[in-house]
Design an enzyme around this catalytic site. Sequence first.
Site, PDB file in Angstrom:
ATOM      1  N   SER A 217      12.090   0.010  -4.360  1.00  0.00           N
ATOM      2  CA  SER A 217      12.224   0.331  -5.778  1.00  0.00           C
ATOM      3  C   SER A 217      13.684   0.564  -6.127  1.00  0.00           C
ATOM      4  O   SER A 217      14.459   1.051  -5.300  1.00  0.00           O
ATOM      5  CB  SER A 217      11.414   1.601  -6.041  1.00  0.00           C
TER       6      SER A 217
ATOM      7  N   LYS B 245      10.606   5.918  -0.219  1.00  0.00           N
ATOM      8  CA  LYS B 245      11.026   4.500  -0.234  1.00  0.00           C
ATOM      9  C   LYS B 245      12.330   4.335   0.549  1.00  0.00           C
ATOM     10  O   LYS B 245      12.500   3.397   1.321  1.00  0.00           O
ATOM     11  CB  LYS B 245      11.219   4.011  -1.672  1.00  0.00           C
TER      12      LYS B 245
ATOM     13  N   TYR C 291       8.640  10.694  -3.862  1.00  0.00           N
ATOM     14  CA  TYR C 291       8.298   9.266  -3.914  1.00  0.00           C
ATOM     15  C   TYR C 291       9.525   8.412  -3.596  1.00  0.00           C
ATOM     16  O   TYR C 291       9.493   7.532  -2.731  1.00  0.00           O
ATOM     17  CB  TYR C 291       7.723   8.897  -5.292  1.00  0.00           C
TER      18      TYR C 291
ATOM     19  N   ALA D 208       0.829  -1.212   0.000  1.00  0.00           N
ATOM     20  CA  ALA D 208       0.000   0.000   0.000  1.00  0.00           C
ATOM     21  C   ALA D 208       0.853   1.247   0.000  1.00  0.00           C
ATOM     22  O   ALA D 208       1.798   1.373   0.770  1.00  0.00           O
ATOM     23  CB  ALA D 208      -0.925  -0.005   1.218  1.00  0.00           C
TER      24      ALA D 208
HETATM   25  P1  NAD Z   1      -0.971   0.357  -7.147  1.00  0.00           P
HETATM   26  O1  NAD Z   1      -1.291   1.806  -6.983  1.00  0.00           O
HETATM   27  O2  NAD Z   1      -1.639  -0.384  -8.236  1.00  0.00           O
HETATM   28  O3  NAD Z   1      -1.225  -0.410  -5.778  1.00  0.00           O
HETATM   29  C1  NAD Z   1      -1.137   0.201  -4.523  1.00  0.00           C
HETATM   30  C2  NAD Z   1      -2.399  -0.131  -3.763  1.00  0.00           C
HETATM   31  O4  NAD Z   1      -2.332   0.456  -2.473  1.00  0.00           O
HETATM   32  C3  NAD Z   1      -3.660   0.413  -4.440  1.00  0.00           C
HETATM   33  O5  NAD Z   1      -4.624  -0.607  -4.518  1.00  0.00           O
HETATM   34  C4  NAD Z   1      -4.132   1.531  -3.511  1.00  0.00           C
HETATM   35  O6  NAD Z   1      -5.534   1.676  -3.523  1.00  0.00           O
HETATM   36  C5  NAD Z   1      -3.597   1.064  -2.172  1.00  0.00           C
HETATM   37  N1  NAD Z   1      -3.318   2.135  -1.214  1.00  0.00           N
HETATM   38  C6  NAD Z   1      -2.645   3.297  -1.420  1.00  0.00           C
HETATM   39  N2  NAD Z   1      -2.562   4.000  -0.281  1.00  0.00           N
HETATM   40  C7  NAD Z   1      -3.182   3.264   0.684  1.00  0.00           C
HETATM   41  C8  NAD Z   1      -3.415   3.449   2.070  1.00  0.00           C
HETATM   42  N3  NAD Z   1      -3.006   4.561   2.695  1.00  0.00           N
HETATM   43  N4  NAD Z   1      -4.077   2.487   2.748  1.00  0.00           N
HETATM   44  C9  NAD Z   1      -4.498   1.354   2.110  1.00  0.00           C
HETATM   45  N5  NAD Z   1      -4.320   1.130   0.813  1.00  0.00           N
HETATM   46  C10 NAD Z   1      -3.657   2.072   0.097  1.00  0.00           C
HETATM   47  O7  NAD Z   1       0.628   0.253  -7.276  1.00  0.00           O
HETATM   48  P2  NAD Z   1       1.544  -0.983  -7.657  1.00  0.00           P
HETATM   49  O8  NAD Z   1       2.174  -0.705  -8.965  1.00  0.00           O
HETATM   50  O9  NAD Z   1       0.792  -2.252  -7.458  1.00  0.00           O
HETATM   51  O10 NAD Z   1       2.682  -0.834  -6.571  1.00  0.00           O
HETATM   52  C11 NAD Z   1       2.669  -1.552  -5.345  1.00  0.00           C
HETATM   53  C12 NAD Z   1       3.871  -1.126  -4.510  1.00  0.00           C
HETATM   54  O11 NAD Z   1       5.064  -1.344  -5.258  1.00  0.00           O
HETATM   55  C13 NAD Z   1       3.871   0.359  -4.150  1.00  0.00           C
HETATM   56  O12 NAD Z   1       4.371   0.502  -2.838  1.00  0.00           O
HETATM   57  C14 NAD Z   1       4.842   0.953  -5.148  1.00  0.00           C
HETATM   58  O13 NAD Z   1       5.442   2.133  -4.660  1.00  0.00           O
HETATM   59  C15 NAD Z   1       5.857  -0.169  -5.300  1.00  0.00           C
HETATM   60  N6  NAD Z   1       6.593  -0.123  -6.572  1.00  0.00           N
HETATM   61  C16 NAD Z   1       5.905  -0.098  -7.756  1.00  0.00           C
HETATM   62  C17 NAD Z   1       6.599  -0.015  -8.959  1.00  0.00           C
HETATM   63  C18 NAD Z   1       5.863   0.038 -10.273  1.00  0.00           C
HETATM   64  O14 NAD Z   1       6.459   0.425 -11.273  1.00  0.00           O
HETATM   65  N7  NAD Z   1       4.586  -0.347 -10.335  1.00  0.00           N
HETATM   66  C19 NAD Z   1       8.009   0.017  -8.960  1.00  0.00           C
HETATM   67  C20 NAD Z   1       8.677  -0.023  -7.746  1.00  0.00           C
HETATM   68  C21 NAD Z   1       7.954  -0.099  -6.546  1.00  0.00           C
HETATM   69  N1  UFG Z   2       9.073   6.928 -21.196  1.00  0.00           N
HETATM   70  C1  UFG Z   2       8.768   7.563 -22.405  1.00  0.00           C
HETATM   71  N2  UFG Z   2       7.491   7.987 -22.589  1.00  0.00           N
HETATM   72  C2  UFG Z   2       6.498   7.829 -21.662  1.00  0.00           C
HETATM   73  C3  UFG Z   2       6.826   7.185 -20.441  1.00  0.00           C
HETATM   74  C4  UFG Z   2       8.123   6.757 -20.253  1.00  0.00           C
HETATM   75  O1  UFG Z   2       9.627   7.731 -23.254  1.00  0.00           O
HETATM   76  O2  UFG Z   2       5.367   8.263 -21.900  1.00  0.00           O
HETATM   77  C5  UFG Z   2      10.445   6.419 -20.998  1.00  0.00           C
HETATM   78  C6  UFG Z   2      11.153   7.017 -19.803  1.00  0.00           C
HETATM   79  O3  UFG Z   2      11.820   8.227 -20.170  1.00  0.00           O
HETATM   80  C7  UFG Z   2      12.103   5.886 -19.408  1.00  0.00           C
HETATM   81  C8  UFG Z   2      11.308   4.612 -19.750  1.00  0.00           C
HETATM   82  O4  UFG Z   2      10.339   5.029 -20.701  1.00  0.00           O
HETATM   83  O5  UFG Z   2      13.263   5.929 -20.201  1.00  0.00           O
HETATM   84  C9  UFG Z   2      10.619   3.982 -18.556  1.00  0.00           C
HETATM   85  O6  UFG Z   2       9.809   4.961 -17.915  1.00  0.00           O
HETATM   86  P1  UFG Z   2       8.688   4.553 -16.830  1.00  0.00           P
HETATM   87  O7  UFG Z   2       7.978   5.807 -16.433  1.00  0.00           O
HETATM   88  O8  UFG Z   2       7.847   3.446 -17.355  1.00  0.00           O
HETATM   89  O9  UFG Z   2       9.540   3.938 -15.632  1.00  0.00           O
HETATM   90  P2  UFG Z   2      10.687   4.608 -14.754  1.00  0.00           P
HETATM   91  O10 UFG Z   2      11.923   3.792 -14.970  1.00  0.00           O
HETATM   92  O11 UFG Z   2      10.781   6.052 -14.954  1.00  0.00           O
HETATM   93  O12 UFG Z   2      10.113   4.407 -13.268  1.00  0.00           O
HETATM   94  C10 UFG Z   2       9.646   3.154 -12.782  1.00  0.00           C
HETATM   95  C11 UFG Z   2       8.518   3.389 -11.774  1.00  0.00           C
HETATM   96  C12 UFG Z   2       9.041   4.066 -10.534  1.00  0.00           C
HETATM   97  C13 UFG Z   2      10.215   3.303  -9.991  1.00  0.00           C
HETATM   98  C14 UFG Z   2      11.264   3.129 -11.059  1.00  0.00           C
HETATM   99  C15 UFG Z   2      12.413   2.324 -10.491  1.00  0.00           C
HETATM  100  O13 UFG Z   2       7.514   4.204 -12.332  1.00  0.00           O
HETATM  101  O14 UFG Z   2       8.035   4.040  -9.555  1.00  0.00           O
HETATM  102  O15 UFG Z   2      10.700   2.470 -12.188  1.00  0.00           O
HETATM  103  O16 UFG Z   2      12.725   1.215 -11.105  1.00  0.00           O
HETATM  104  F1  UFG Z   2      10.750   4.003  -8.970  1.00  0.00           F
END
Ligand code: NAD
Ligand code: UFG
Length: 338
Positions: A124, A153, A149, A81
Site C-alpha cells: 500500500s 504492510k 495496518y 488475504a
Molecule cells: P478485502 O477485505 O475485500 O479482501 C481480503 C480478503 O482476504 C477477504 O476476502 C477476506 O475474507 C480474506 N482474508 C482475510 N484474512 C484472511 C486469512 N487469514 N486467511 C484467508 N483469507 C483471509 O480487501 P481488498 O480491498 O480486496 O484488499 C486486498 C489486499 O489489498 C489486502 O491485503 C489489503 O490490505 C491490500 N490493499 C487494499 C487497499 C484498498 O484500499 N482496498 C489499498 C492498499 C492495499
Molecule cells: N474521506 C472523507 N470522508 C469519509 C472517508 C474518507 O472525507 O467518510 C476522505 C479522507 O479524509 C481522505 C480521502 O477521503 O482525504 C480518502 O480516504 P479513504 O479512507 O477512502 O482512503 P485513504 O487514502 O485514507 O486510505 C486508503 C486505504 C488504505 C491504504 C491507503 C493508501 O483505505 O488501506 O489508501 O493508499 F493504506
Amino acid sequence: MKILVTGGAGYIGSHTTLALLEAGFEVVVLDNLCNSSDAALHAVEAICGKSALMIRGDVRDRALLDRIFQEHAIDAVLHFAGLKAVGESVRKPLEYYDANVGGSLTLCQAMAAAGVFRLVFSSSATVYGEPEQMPISEHFPTGTPTNPYGQSKLIVENVLRDLCAAEPRWSVALLRYFNPIGAHDSGHLGEDPNGIPNNLVPYISQVAVGSLQELSIFGDDYSTADGTGVRDYIHVVDLADGHLKALQSISQRTGLNIWNLGTGDGYSVMQVLRAFEQASGRPVPYRVMPRRAGDVAESWADPSKAARELGWKATRSLQQMMTDTWRWQSNHPKGYQG
Ligand code: NAD
Ligand code: UFG
C-alpha cells in the site's frame, strides 16, 4: 499456469481472479471469507463462464497450505488475504499483526517448502508515510506508518526484501496500491464492505443509494486546491490488470521488485463527490467535519516505473470509476446480499 490467489473472494482479489481466468490461467482461491462471501466468485463465473477452485480456509493454516501445494502444481501466488481497516487495526493490533504478518510468514514458509518462489504481494502507498514531495516514486524512503495496518504492510515488505536477499530463487513483486475504487463494468462484481464503510467512495455510494444519510468530509482546511484531501484513485479493473503484468514480469526475473499502481492523477474529496453526483444523477448530502486522525493532505503516484518496466498504465478515468461504482451499487444496494 496455475495461480494460488489468497483472499481471492475479496474486492481486489475477485476482480483479479476474473482477469486471470479471462487470460487463461487456472486459479485456486484460498479465502476464509471473514470479509467477503463466495457470491463474488459466483459473479466471476457468471461473467466469464469459467470458475476458480474455492478453498475455504485460513492463510495461517500451514497444514492446509502444504496440502494445497501438494495437490496443485502452483506456479505463483498472489497474496491479497489480510485485514485492511485502518481504525480497527488501532483497536485490535494483535489481530492485524497475526493475520497480515503471521499469514504472510506462514505462506512464505509453505511456498519455500513446496519450491514455489513467485509471489505478488498487496502492499500500500501507506508505507510511504507523509512524503514531502508529490508525486510519490518507488525510490522515496518508506516512512513510519501511523497505525498497525500500515506497519504490518511495511513489516511484510521488509521480510520479503530479506528473503530475496537470502535466497536467489525468490521472485517477488511488492505492489503499492494507491486508492482502489470502482467495479467491473458488468455491474455485478464490486466492493461490498462489512458494516459502515471506512473509505470515501463506498461511503458516498451508500449515501446515494439511501443506505446512509450524509457524507462526513474529514477536513476542508488542508493546503490543497479546495481544502479537502487529495488521493490517486485507481479503477479496480486497471489494478487487476497490473497484477497480471507483474506476474508476467516476475516469471522472467528473480529478486525483489517494487511498483506503484496508481494513475498519477490526484483528485480531492470534493471533486470525487461532484463526479459521483454527475454519474449517478443523485445529490450526495455532506457535512464538513474535523480532519480524521492519521490522514495525509495529499498522496498521488508517479506510475512511470510500472509503465516502463511492466508496460502497464491505468486507462480508466475518474468519471468511469464513478459510473461503474454507481452501476454496481444501484444493481446491488445491499451488496452481494441483495
Ligand atoms: P478485502 O477485505 O475485500 O479482501 C481480503 C480478503 O482476504 C477477504 O476476502 C477476506 O475474507 C480474506 N482474508 C482475510 N484474512 C484472511 C486469512 N487469514 N486467511 C484467508 N483469507 C483471509 O480487501 P481488498 O480491498 O480486496 O484488499 C486486498 C489486499 O489489498 C489486502 O491485503 C489489503 O490490505 C491490500 N490493499 C487494499 C487497499 C484498498 O484500499 N482496498 C489499498 C492498499 C492495499
Ligand atoms: N474521506 C472523507 N470522508 C469519509 C472517508 C474518507 O472525507 O467518510 C476522505 C479522507 O479524509 C481522505 C480521502 O477521503 O482525504 C480518502 O480516504 P479513504 O479512507 O477512502 O482512503 P485513504 O487514502 O485514507 O486510505 C486508503 C486505504 C488504505 C491504504 C491507503 C493508501 O483505505 O488501506 O489508501 O493508499 F493504506
